[in-house]
Scaffold this active site. Structure first.
Site, short mmCIF file in Angstrom:
data_model
loop_
_atom_site.label_atom_id
_atom_site.label_comp_id
_atom_site.label_asym_id
_atom_site.label_seq_id
_atom_site.Cartn_x
_atom_site.Cartn_y
_atom_site.Cartn_z
N GLY A 35 0.81 -1.22 0.00
CA GLY A 35 0.00 0.00 0.00
C GLY A 35 0.84 1.27 0.00
O GLY A 35 0.64 2.16 -0.83
N GLN A 93 -0.80 0.90 20.63
CA GLN A 93 -2.20 0.82 20.22
C GLN A 93 -2.80 -0.44 20.80
O GLN A 93 -2.15 -1.51 20.82
CB GLN A 93 -2.31 0.85 18.68
CG GLN A 93 -3.67 0.51 18.12
CD GLN A 93 -4.77 1.49 18.52
OE1 GLN A 93 -4.90 1.86 19.70
NE2 GLN A 93 -5.58 1.90 17.57
N TYR A 100 3.07 -5.23 17.05
CA TYR A 100 3.35 -4.20 16.03
C TYR A 100 3.97 -2.95 16.67
O TYR A 100 4.94 -2.40 16.14
CB TYR A 100 2.02 -3.87 15.35
CG TYR A 100 2.09 -2.94 14.16
CD1 TYR A 100 2.30 -3.45 12.88
CD2 TYR A 100 1.87 -1.57 14.30
CE1 TYR A 100 2.32 -2.61 11.77
CE2 TYR A 100 1.89 -0.73 13.21
CZ TYR A 100 2.12 -1.25 11.94
OH TYR A 100 2.13 -0.41 10.84
N1 CAA Z 1 -9.55 0.56 23.86
C1 CAA Z 1 -10.00 0.06 25.03
N2 CAA Z 1 -10.67 -1.10 25.12
C2 CAA Z 1 -10.88 -1.78 24.00
C3 CAA Z 1 -10.44 -1.33 22.75
C4 CAA Z 1 -9.75 -0.10 22.71
N3 CAA Z 1 -9.30 0.43 21.57
N4 CAA Z 1 -10.77 -2.25 21.82
C5 CAA Z 1 -11.41 -3.25 22.46
N5 CAA Z 1 -11.49 -2.96 23.78
C6 CAA Z 1 -12.09 -3.77 24.84
C7 CAA Z 1 -13.25 -4.57 24.30
O1 CAA Z 1 -14.43 -3.82 24.42
C8 CAA Z 1 -13.24 -5.79 25.21
O2 CAA Z 1 -13.83 -5.48 26.44
P1 CAA Z 1 -14.58 -6.62 27.26
O3 CAA Z 1 -13.57 -7.68 27.55
O4 CAA Z 1 -15.06 -5.90 28.48
O5 CAA Z 1 -15.67 -7.12 26.37
C9 CAA Z 1 -11.75 -6.02 25.50
O6 CAA Z 1 -11.12 -4.73 25.26
C10 CAA Z 1 -11.12 -7.05 24.59
O7 CAA Z 1 -11.51 -6.74 23.29
P2 CAA Z 1 -11.47 -7.82 22.21
O8 CAA Z 1 -11.81 -9.15 22.76
O9 CAA Z 1 -12.29 -7.33 21.04
O10 CAA Z 1 -9.94 -7.80 21.85
P3 CAA Z 1 -9.25 -8.54 20.67
O11 CAA Z 1 -8.08 -9.28 21.16
O12 CAA Z 1 -10.24 -9.31 19.86
O13 CAA Z 1 -8.69 -7.37 19.78
C11 CAA Z 1 -8.81 -5.66 18.17
C12 CAA Z 1 -9.50 -6.33 19.33
C13 CAA Z 1 -9.03 -6.48 16.88
C14 CAA Z 1 -7.33 -5.53 18.37
C15 CAA Z 1 -9.45 -4.30 18.05
O14 CAA Z 1 -9.30 -3.64 19.27
C16 CAA Z 1 -8.85 -3.45 16.98
O15 CAA Z 1 -9.03 -3.69 15.79
N6 CAA Z 1 -8.12 -2.41 17.38
C17 CAA Z 1 -7.48 -1.49 16.48
C18 CAA Z 1 -6.15 -2.02 16.11
C19 CAA Z 1 -5.48 -1.06 15.18
O16 CAA Z 1 -5.57 0.16 15.25
N7 CAA Z 1 -4.70 -1.61 14.25
C20 CAA Z 1 -4.02 -0.78 13.32
C21 CAA Z 1 -3.85 -1.55 12.05
S1 CAA Z 1 -3.30 -0.49 10.73
C22 CAA Z 1 -1.74 -0.11 11.18
O17 CAA Z 1 -1.18 -0.63 12.11
C23 CAA Z 1 -1.07 0.93 10.33
C24 CAA Z 1 -0.39 1.93 11.14
O18 CAA Z 1 0.80 1.87 11.33
C25 CAA Z 1 -1.18 3.06 11.68
#
Ligand code: CAA
Length: 246
Positions: A14, A146, A152
């Site tokens: 990308g 994050q 990462y």
């Molecule tokens: N902040 C605080 N709490 C959060 C949260 C956040 N951002 N995201 C989820 N939670 C909470 C959930 O609500 C959940 O709470 P409960 O246990 O009370 O239900 C708990 O934390 C656990 O959540 P999940 O079970 O959903 O956690 P998971 O292991 O499945 O992961 C995740 C979730 C897929 C990581 C999701 O949080 C996500 O997609 N986050 C964003 C990740 C991100 O920004 N990635 C960037 C990719 S692009 C990149 O990296 C390019 C770059 O350089 C910028």
């Protein structure tokens, strides 16, 4: 002067594709290094870059010997490497409590070992010839951490530590080493985040939108210019204001 030779890892990705195009427009001969397995993407890349001085070279950045062999082929075919952009990166997001060891190993071996593997094989040539430009594509998430990215964020923060250390080692040799830390951009990697989470992230960006890959490429082109020799060991954030620091 002969054209400068630029190698871009993750070159068909990308950000990588835009970086290749931008360096070619700036008069460089560009070699896009990426996995040979991405056949469909390689074909798209060839079509997109048709007419530019850009070619593809296969290598797995996570494999030290594979990187050495690729660098040797490039030096033999194209000439000594002047510019190296480490843009190869993957995500395997998940909170630490759910993270498999494999997700840690994969991210660290591509995002961080990959930087060592390519720099290690390219650095002697640059230092001996007294010119080099290395740019490591880190991330805002290496600066802030994050949720779901212990792997990462660690790799991306590690990249900048590497940048600063190597910058000191080769500063007297005409080689600069810098990091660029993109924020969230219009790439497949960011589009893979769940819509609701991505929406909240975009809302939190002061500029109010995702970055364009060309905006990252512009910064890379700047850092790799002939007259950028006094910028080294720096990290340039390009994140729409998502993380402001002094
Ligand atoms: N902040 C605080 N709490 C959060 C949260 C956040 N951002 N995201 C989820 N939670 C909470 C959930 O609500 C959940 O709470 P409960 O246990 O009370 O239900 C708990 O934390 C656990 O959540 P999940 O079970 O959903 O956690 P998971 O292991 O499945 O992961 C995740 C979730 C897929 C990581 C999701 O949080 C996500 O997609 N986050 C964003 C990740 C991100 O920004 N990635 C960037 C990719 S692009 C990149 O990296 C390019 C770059 O350089 C910028």
């Amino acid at each position: 002067m002969n054209k400068r030779i630029a190698v871009v890892s993750g070159g068909i990705g990308g950000l990588g594709t835009e970086i290749c195009l931008s360096l070619a427009r700036a008069g460089r001969r560009v070699i896009a290094l990426d996995l040979s397995a991405r056949e469909e993407r390689i074909a798209q890349f060839a079509a997109l870059t048709d007419g530019f001085d850009i070619r593809f070279e296969a290598a797995n950045v996570a494999d030290y010997d594979d990187c050495g062999a690729a660098i040797e082929r490039i030096v033999g075919e194209d000439g000594a490497i002047d510019i190296l952009v480490n843009a190869a990166g993957i995500t395997r997001d998940g909170s630490l409590r759910k993270m498999e060891k494999r997700a840690w190993d994969d991210v660290l071996s591509v995002n961080l070992d990959g930087v060592f593997n390519l720099c290690r094989h390219a650095i002697d040539g640059m230092a001996e010839r007294g010119f080099g430009r290395i740019v490591n594509i880190s991330s805002v998430n290496g600066q802030t951490g994050q949720f779901g990215q212990t792997n990462y964020s660690a790799a991306k923060a590690g990249m900048h530590g590497f940048t600063m250390a190597l910058a000191r080692e080769v500063a007297r040799k005409g080689v600069t080493v810098n990091s660029v830390s993109p924020g969230y951009c219009e790439t497949a990697m960011v589009m893979a985040i769940a819509d609701d989470i991505r929406g909240k992230i975009i809302d939190s960006v002061p500029v109010g939108r995702l970055g364009k890959p060309s905006e990252i490429a512009r910064t890379v082109e700047f850092l790799t210019a002939e007259d950028a020799g006094f910028i080294t060991g720096a990290n340039i954030p390009v994140n729409g204001g998502l993380f402001m620091s002094f």
